[in-house]
Design a protein around this motif. Structure first.
Motif, PDB file in Angstrom:
ATOM      1  N   SER A   1       0.852  -1.135   0.188  1.00 37.91           N
ATOM      2  CA  SER A   1       0.047  -0.064  -0.142  1.00 37.91           C
ATOM      3  C   SER A   1       0.846   1.187  -0.070  1.00 37.91           C
ATOM      4  O   SER A   1       0.620   2.155  -0.926  1.00 37.91           O
ATOM      5  CB  SER A   1      -0.686   0.021   1.258  1.00 37.91           C
ATOM      6  OG  SER A   1      -1.501   1.119   1.189  1.00 37.91           O
ATOM      7  N   THR A   2       1.721   1.119   0.843  1.00 39.42           N
ATOM      8  CA  THR A   2       2.628   2.636   1.173  1.00 39.42           C
ATOM      9  C   THR A   2       3.724   2.557  -0.205  1.00 39.42           C
ATOM     10  O   THR A   2       3.743   3.703  -0.850  1.00 39.42           O
ATOM     11  CB  THR A   2       3.619   2.265   2.196  1.00 39.42           C
ATOM     12  OG1 THR A   2       2.817   1.949   3.409  1.00 39.42           O
ATOM     13  CG2 THR A   2       4.377   3.431   2.695  1.00 39.42           C
ATOM     14  N   PHE A   3       4.411   1.637  -0.839  1.00 38.08           N
ATOM     15  CA  PHE A   3       5.530   1.866  -1.515  1.00 38.08           C
ATOM     16  C   PHE A   3       5.251   1.298  -3.037  1.00 38.08           C
ATOM     17  O   PHE A   3       5.866   1.856  -4.010  1.00 38.08           O
ATOM     18  CB  PHE A   3       6.701   1.238  -1.058  1.00 38.08           C
ATOM     19  CG  PHE A   3       7.370   1.645   0.122  1.00 38.08           C
ATOM     20  CD1 PHE A   3       8.078   2.461   0.138  1.00 38.08           C
ATOM     21  CD2 PHE A   3       7.154   0.761   1.303  1.00 38.08           C
ATOM     22  CE1 PHE A   3       8.731   3.250   1.269  1.00 38.08           C
ATOM     23  CE2 PHE A   3       7.551   1.400   2.506  1.00 38.08           C
ATOM     24  CZ  PHE A   3       8.461   2.602   2.454  1.00 38.08           C
ATOM     25  N   HIS A   4       3.884   0.955  -3.265  1.00 43.12           N
ATOM     26  CA  HIS A   4       3.294   0.559  -4.640  1.00 43.12           C
ATOM     27  C   HIS A   4       2.359   1.569  -5.024  1.00 43.12           C
ATOM     28  O   HIS A   4       2.279   2.148  -5.883  1.00 43.12           O
ATOM     29  CB  HIS A   4       2.922  -0.858  -4.904  1.00 43.12           C
ATOM     30  CG  HIS A   4       2.704  -1.274  -6.255  1.00 43.12           C
ATOM     31  ND1 HIS A   4       3.310  -1.030  -7.239  1.00 43.12           N
ATOM     32  CD2 HIS A   4       1.403  -1.423  -6.699  1.00 43.12           C
ATOM     33  CE1 HIS A   4       2.742  -1.327  -8.254  1.00 43.12           C
ATOM     34  NE2 HIS A   4       1.713  -1.652  -8.226  1.00 43.12           N
ATOM     35  N   HIS A   5       1.165   1.555  -4.065  1.00 42.23           N
ATOM     36  CA  HIS A   5       0.190   2.510  -4.540  1.00 42.23           C
ATOM     37  C   HIS A   5       0.247   3.918  -3.925  1.00 42.23           C
ATOM     38  O   HIS A   5      -0.370   5.018  -4.437  1.00 42.23           O
ATOM     39  CB  HIS A   5      -1.084   1.895  -3.815  1.00 42.23           C
ATOM     40  CG  HIS A   5      -1.486   0.487  -4.678  1.00 42.23           C
ATOM     41  ND1 HIS A   5      -2.144   0.608  -5.915  1.00 42.23           N
ATOM     42  CD2 HIS A   5      -1.444  -0.716  -4.270  1.00 42.23           C
ATOM     43  CE1 HIS A   5      -2.235  -0.695  -6.205  1.00 42.23           C
ATOM     44  NE2 HIS A   5      -1.548  -1.482  -5.303  1.00 42.23           N
TER      45      HIS A   5
ATOM     46  N   PHE B   1       9.786  -6.943  -5.081  1.00 42.59           N
ATOM     47  CA  PHE B   1       9.001  -7.962  -4.563  1.00 42.59           C
ATOM     48  C   PHE B   1       9.535  -9.287  -4.202  1.00 42.59           C
ATOM     49  O   PHE B   1       9.523  -9.877  -3.234  1.00 42.59           O
ATOM     50  CB  PHE B   1       7.481  -7.988  -5.045  1.00 42.59           C
ATOM     51  CG  PHE B   1       6.521  -8.814  -4.352  1.00 42.59           C
ATOM     52  CD1 PHE B   1       5.841  -7.924  -3.368  1.00 42.59           C
ATOM     53  CD2 PHE B   1       6.129  -9.801  -4.420  1.00 42.59           C
ATOM     54  CE1 PHE B   1       4.801  -8.543  -2.561  1.00 42.59           C
ATOM     55  CE2 PHE B   1       5.178 -10.735  -3.729  1.00 42.59           C
ATOM     56  CZ  PHE B   1       4.439  -9.845  -2.629  1.00 42.59           C
ATOM     57  N   GLY B   2       9.843  -9.831  -5.467  1.00 40.92           N
ATOM     58  CA  GLY B   2      10.537 -11.148  -5.241  1.00 40.92           C
ATOM     59  C   GLY B   2      11.665 -11.370  -4.194  1.00 40.92           C
ATOM     60  O   GLY B   2      11.715 -12.204  -3.592  1.00 40.92           O
ATOM     61  N   GLU B   3      12.639 -10.482  -4.378  1.00 43.36           N
ATOM     62  CA  GLU B   3      13.781 -10.451  -3.747  1.00 43.36           C
ATOM     63  C   GLU B   3      13.446 -10.057  -2.009  1.00 43.36           C
ATOM     64  O   GLU B   3      13.804 -10.958  -1.112  1.00 43.36           O
ATOM     65  CB  GLU B   3      14.758  -9.393  -3.798  1.00 43.36           C
ATOM     66  CG  GLU B   3      15.484  -9.738  -5.228  1.00 43.36           C
ATOM     67  CD  GLU B   3      16.391  -8.603  -5.750  1.00 43.36           C
ATOM     68  OE1 GLU B   3      16.869  -8.781  -6.856  1.00 43.36           O
ATOM     69  OE2 GLU B   3      16.416  -7.621  -4.990  1.00 43.36           O
ATOM     70  N   TYR B   4      12.651  -9.175  -1.690  1.00 41.43           N
ATOM     71  CA  TYR B   4      12.144  -8.868  -0.394  1.00 41.43           C
ATOM     72  C   TYR B   4      11.366 -10.211   0.221  1.00 41.43           C
ATOM     73  O   TYR B   4      11.572 -10.372   1.398  1.00 41.43           O
ATOM     74  CB  TYR B   4      11.162  -7.493  -0.445  1.00 41.43           C
ATOM     75  CG  TYR B   4      10.843  -7.105   0.938  1.00 41.43           C
ATOM     76  CD1 TYR B   4      11.746  -6.497   1.797  1.00 41.43           C
ATOM     77  CD2 TYR B   4       9.670  -7.552   1.466  1.00 41.43           C
ATOM     78  CE1 TYR B   4      11.483  -6.072   3.197  1.00 41.43           C
ATOM     79  CE2 TYR B   4       9.356  -7.154   2.668  1.00 41.43           C
ATOM     80  CZ  TYR B   4      10.334  -6.584   3.566  1.00 41.43           C
ATOM     81  OH  TYR B   4      10.096  -6.217   4.787  1.00 41.43           O
TER      82      TYR B   4
ATOM     83  N   SER C   1       5.832   3.872  -8.640  1.00 40.04           N
ATOM     84  CA  SER C   1       5.845   2.899  -7.693  1.00 40.04           C
ATOM     85  C   SER C   1       7.475   2.553  -7.317  1.00 40.04           C
ATOM     86  O   SER C   1       8.261   2.650  -8.052  1.00 40.04           O
ATOM     87  CB  SER C   1       5.266   1.860  -7.957  1.00 40.04           C
ATOM     88  OG  SER C   1       5.505   0.604  -7.362  1.00 40.04           O
ATOM     89  N   ALA C   2       7.639   2.307  -5.876  1.00 39.12           N
ATOM     90  CA  ALA C   2       9.042   1.804  -5.752  1.00 39.12           C
ATOM     91  C   ALA C   2       9.049   0.229  -5.726  1.00 39.12           C
ATOM     92  O   ALA C   2      10.049  -0.517  -5.179  1.00 39.12           O
ATOM     93  CB  ALA C   2       9.437   2.362  -4.422  1.00 39.12           C
TER      94      ALA C   2
END
Ligand code: WA2
Length: 281
Positions: free
Chosen positions: A43-47, A59-62, A52-53
């Motif tokens: 919600s914070t870093f994509h939307h 996402f895969g690595e995190y 988008s960050a």
């Protein structure tokens, strides 16, 4: 003397079952909190950030490096809410079509190769997976609203704002019974007292985790000693007259039975752990 023996045996079973039930519930609770935190992260870093960050690589690595924080989960993924009016633009932007979760053709479900799946038929809205942990990368591009259990979860998660659980069902590819946990992701800060209608309108996507119950509970219980002594079963007892086995196989009645109820955080679902001695005294 016999009464003493009987009582000791009963206490032994109770203690072992309590310990296992507590461990399973705690681990589930820990992973549920982390899945919730992932929903906030998206919600914070994509939307909440333009541009988008987060992309699939990040996402895969995190999610892979934080997998240890989510015990019992086999993978996490993010599905975006896409209205039909935005479908063509969305598909053009991603370079793939939204796929239908195949449920008629068993072989295709098991393989779960998105390229082989049919495009999703026209619907008011879709929930295609856009980000996935490596372990569940096979669900990218699949419309999660086209599967019965996933769809029910999505509808209930976004109307309530709570983490919700499916009934046990066969997960794609793994072939094992599992459950999916879903949190809705909202656009702006939705007030705590928002109505279901306000929540549905503010929904931008769904963060979900899958639990391959058999292998993950196996792993958990095998860490404990005395696994040779007792048999553990876990049931979804939401429908009390038709319990669903989530873990373990049917066992012979060996007399003593200990039942612990489990709380997996979704008040709509009921779960129980049943423990028995493997052998009669
Ligand atoms: N994840 C992994 N395997 C599955 C599955 C699933 N759903 N459904 C069937 N097999 C992205 O709630 C949103 C994950 C669904 C989230």
């Amino acid at each position: 003397l016999y009464t003493d023996f009987k009582q000791t045996r009963e206490e032994m079973l109770t203690n072992m079952c309590d310990e296992r039930a507590r461990m399973l519930q705690d681990q589930f609770n820990v992973s549920m909190n982390h899945v919730h935190a992932l929903a906030v992260l998206v919600s914070t870093f994509h939307h909440g950030k333009h541009p988008s960050a987060i992309d699939q690589k990040i996402f895969g690595e995190y999610t892979e490096t934080t997998a240890f924080e989510r015990p019992l989960t086999s993978g996490v993924a993010y599905a975006k809410k896409v209205l039909h009016s935005d479908r063509a633009e969305f598909e053009k932007q991603h370079g793939w079509t939204i796929k239908k979760m195949e449920t008629e053709n068993e072989a295709l479900v098991q393989d779960c190769i998105p390229e082989k799946l049919d495009p999703a038929p026209i619907q008011d809205e879709y929930a295609p997976v856009i980000f996935a942990q490596e372990t569940v990368s096979h669900i990218v591009s699949i419309d999660m609203m086209s599967g019965k259990e996933d769809r029910e979860n999505i509808l209930r998660a976004r109307a309530t704002g709570k983490g919700v659980l499916t009934s046990p069902f066969k997960l794609l590819k793994s072939n094992h019974l599992g459950v999916v946990l879903t949190f809705a992701v909202y656009n702006s800060n939705v007030p705590a007292d928002a109505t279901p209608k306000q929540r549905i309108e503010a929904t931008v996507g769904y963060l979900g985790a899958s639990y391959d119950v058999r292998s993950l509970v196996d792993k958990l219980l095998h860490q404990l000693a005395s696994k040779q002594i007792i048999v553990v079963n876990v049931y979804d007892t939401t429908n009390a007259s038709a319990p669903i086995t989530m873990y373990g196989t049917d066992v012979a009645d060996t007399g003593l039975l200990r039942i612990n109820s489990l709380d997996f955080g979704d008040p709509l679902r009921k779960h129980e752990m049943h423990c028995r001695f493997k052998q009669r005294p």
